[in-house]
Design an enzyme around this catalytic site. Structure first.
Site, PDB file in Angstrom:
ATOM      1  N   ASP A  83     -70.265 -93.524  29.620  1.00 46.85           N
ATOM      2  CA  ASP A  83     -68.975 -93.557  28.552  1.00 46.85           C
ATOM      3  C   ASP A  83     -68.682 -92.016  28.459  1.00 46.85           C
ATOM      4  OD1 ASP A  83     -71.711 -93.836  27.425  1.00 46.85           O
ATOM      5  OD2 ASP A  83     -70.649 -93.554  25.462  1.00 46.85           O
ATOM      6  N   LYS A 107     -68.799 -98.848  21.331  1.00 41.10           N
ATOM      7  CA  LYS A 107     -69.918 -97.909  21.054  1.00 41.10           C
ATOM      8  C   LYS A 107     -69.230 -96.836  20.280  1.00 41.10           C
ATOM      9  CE  LYS A 107     -72.069 -94.042  22.299  1.00 41.10           C
ATOM     10  NZ  LYS A 107     -72.798 -93.776  23.620  1.00 41.10           N
ATOM     11  N   GLU A 127     -74.940 -97.116  16.418  1.00 43.47           N
ATOM     12  CA  GLU A 127     -76.040 -96.015  17.012  1.00 43.47           C
ATOM     13  C   GLU A 127     -75.797 -94.582  16.082  1.00 43.47           C
ATOM     14  OE1 GLU A 127     -76.125 -92.961  21.086  1.00 43.47           O
ATOM     15  OE2 GLU A 127     -74.528 -94.506  20.849  1.00 43.47           O
ATOM     16  N   GLU A 159     -77.867 -91.952  16.090  1.00 44.48           N
ATOM     17  CA  GLU A 159     -78.884 -91.225  17.021  1.00 44.48           C
ATOM     18  C   GLU A 159     -79.441 -90.065  16.254  1.00 44.48           C
ATOM     19  OE1 GLU A 159     -79.380 -88.637  21.099  1.00 44.48           O
ATOM     20  OE2 GLU A 159     -77.537 -89.568  20.747  1.00 44.48           O
ATOM     21  N   LYS A 185     -78.311 -99.333  18.731  1.00 50.00           N
ATOM     22  CA  LYS A 185     -78.693 -98.541  19.671  1.00 50.00           C
ATOM     23  C   LYS A 185     -79.433 -97.192  19.030  1.00 50.00           C
ATOM     24  CE  LYS A 185     -77.218 -95.930  23.544  1.00 50.00           C
ATOM     25  NZ  LYS A 185     -75.940 -95.294  24.513  1.00 50.00           N
ATOM     26  N   SER A 219     -80.230 -98.760  26.611  1.00 47.33           N
ATOM     27  CA  SER A 219     -78.971 -98.432  26.901  1.00 47.33           C
ATOM     28  C   SER A 219     -78.838 -97.010  27.170  1.00 47.33           C
ATOM     29  CB  SER A 219     -77.933 -98.575  25.631  1.00 47.33           C
ATOM     30  OG  SER A 219     -76.494 -98.060  25.662  1.00 47.33           O
ATOM     31  N   TYR A 257     -71.216 -84.979  23.324  1.00 50.65           N
ATOM     32  CA  TYR A 257     -70.867 -85.156  24.582  1.00 50.65           C
ATOM     33  C   TYR A 257     -69.330 -85.981  24.153  1.00 50.65           C
ATOM     34  CZ  TYR A 257     -72.650 -90.221  24.129  1.00 50.65           C
ATOM     35  OH  TYR A 257     -72.849 -91.340  23.881  1.00 50.65           O
TER      36      TYR A 257
END
Length: 389
Positions: free
Chosen positions: A64, A176, A216, A218, A258, A327, A389
């Site tokens: 993605d 996501k 998610e 992170e 995630k 993932s 990103y």
């Protein structure tokens, strides 16, 4: 407060048990007391989709990357960032023969969701034919968080409901949303709360529109801190996340997580073994994650391909209460991309490399990975400071 509340709010009884009768006094009718979890008419489908993605021996291919980030990937092998080149690479990935044996879901960028392969087949249809569930990245990226310690927040809630409905019509069945937490920058209470609230709002909106939300937050690898500090921050972040998921009436059986693995900071000189990573990560899961959640799909976060696989394997060699899987983006694609190098004659070799990597992680999900035959390239680290990103 969040830690105390989560024990009351996240481990809720089954829906059939939520209505309780009370008799305040003789002669009065029972008073119904109930809780509400909103997943609309999609509740059964959400649970089924989540379980399909979290199926034994399979995990998620994260493809993605935004067009800009995909451009950086292409530039690393000397290709221009054109739609034709992005299409060629994405075609290579989704059409790898037998990919669905190891991959249960693929996260797509919006362009890819509506894109066809170089042979003219819809990418969504190619995935479905491989028994891979199509997913979609729905956030709009990271921006500076005012009032914080140089931290960020994730934008994209505006218009999300209409976009999610359109993505569902196009064939996506899960979503996501990635936000990040920086340990060197705190993390501040403001950044943690903003991340947790944004994830919870996104999750509720996604479920209302038929998409299983991947949650998610992170925790970036940036920093010199040790593994104990990462563990401490993980507990704090996930307590907040589940507190706000419960506040927003998110159906836990219809989400996927995630998380980052619990590791030392990338700049710490003491590297953790797979056994240490497994011990700390599973301890954090047991303390914070409700068993109702059907799948924990770990991100690789800049680990080498082999390192990500070894750590996943170590977790699955220990008793745990969840489907612990992967993932991965770069940890599945890095050697594949280099092997392809943009040359049509290298497509099969690149697909073979992708399948080798996917199979290794499939075995790791089952706790059966041995590490035999790994290439030198697959052991190269991919950490990028302040990765976005």
């Amino acid at each position: 407060m969040a830690s105390a509340t989560i024990l009351k709010s996240s481990f809720l009884p089954k829906r059939s048990e939520w209505a309780a009768a009370a008799r305040p006094s003789i002669g009065r009718q029972p008073v119904a007391v109930s809780f509400t979890v909103r997943a609309g008419s999609y509740a059964d489908e959400l649970v089924k989709t989540a379980k399909t993605v979290a199926s034994p021996g399979r995990g998620i291919l994260a493809m993605d990357e935004s067009n800009a980030t995909c451009g950086k990937r292409l530039a690393s092998i000397g290709l221009e960032n054109t739609e034709a080149n992005r299409q060629a690479y994405r075609t290579l990935l989704v059409s790898a023969p037998g990919l669905g044996q190891y991959i249960s879901g693929a996260i797509l960028f919006e362009e890819t969701l509506y894109q066809s392969t170089t042979e003219g087949k819809k990418i969504v249809d190619v995935l479905v034919s491989q028994k891979i569930v199509p997913g979609i990245k729905v956030d709009k990226g990271l921006v500076p968080l005012a009032g914080s310690n140089n931290e960020s927040w994730c934008q994209g809630l505006d218009g999300l409901a209409s976009r999610a409905a359109a993505y569902y019509q196009q064939g996506a069945r899960f979503a996501k949303w990635r936000t990040v937490i920086s340990i060197p920058n705190g993390p501040s209470a403001l950044a943690v709360k903003e991340a947790a609230w944004g994830l919870a709002r996104y999750a509720a909106i996604a479920q209302d529109n038929g998409l299983v939300p991947i949650v998610e937050p992170e925790i970036l690898l940036d920093g010199e801190h040790g593994i104990d500090r990462t563990f401490e921050v993980s507990l704090k972040v996930w307590a907040e996340v589940f507190y706000y998921l419960a506040e927003n009436n998110v159906l836990f059986e219809g989400i996927l997580l995630k998380p980052s693995m619990v590791t030392p900071g990338a700049e710490n000189q003491e590297k953790a073994t797979p056994e240490q990573v497994a011990e700390y990560t599973l301890k954090f899961l047991h303390r914070r994650i409700p068993p109702a959640v059907p799948g924990i799909m770990f991100l690789s976060g800049g680990q080498s391909e082999v390192e990500a696989t070894q750590n996943l394997n170590a977790m699955n060699q220990r008793p745990n209460s969840w489907h612990v899987s992967f993932s991965y983006a770069r940890a599945l694609q890095n050697t594949c991309l280099k092997t392809w190098a943009g040359r049509p004659e290298n497509v099969k070799a690149a697909q073979d490399v992708l399948l080798v990597r996917a199979k290794a992680n499939s075995l790791a999900q089952l706790g059966k990975y041995t590490g035999e035959g790994e290439s030198a390239e697959s052991k190269e680290g991919m950490y990028v400071k302040n990765y976005s990103y």
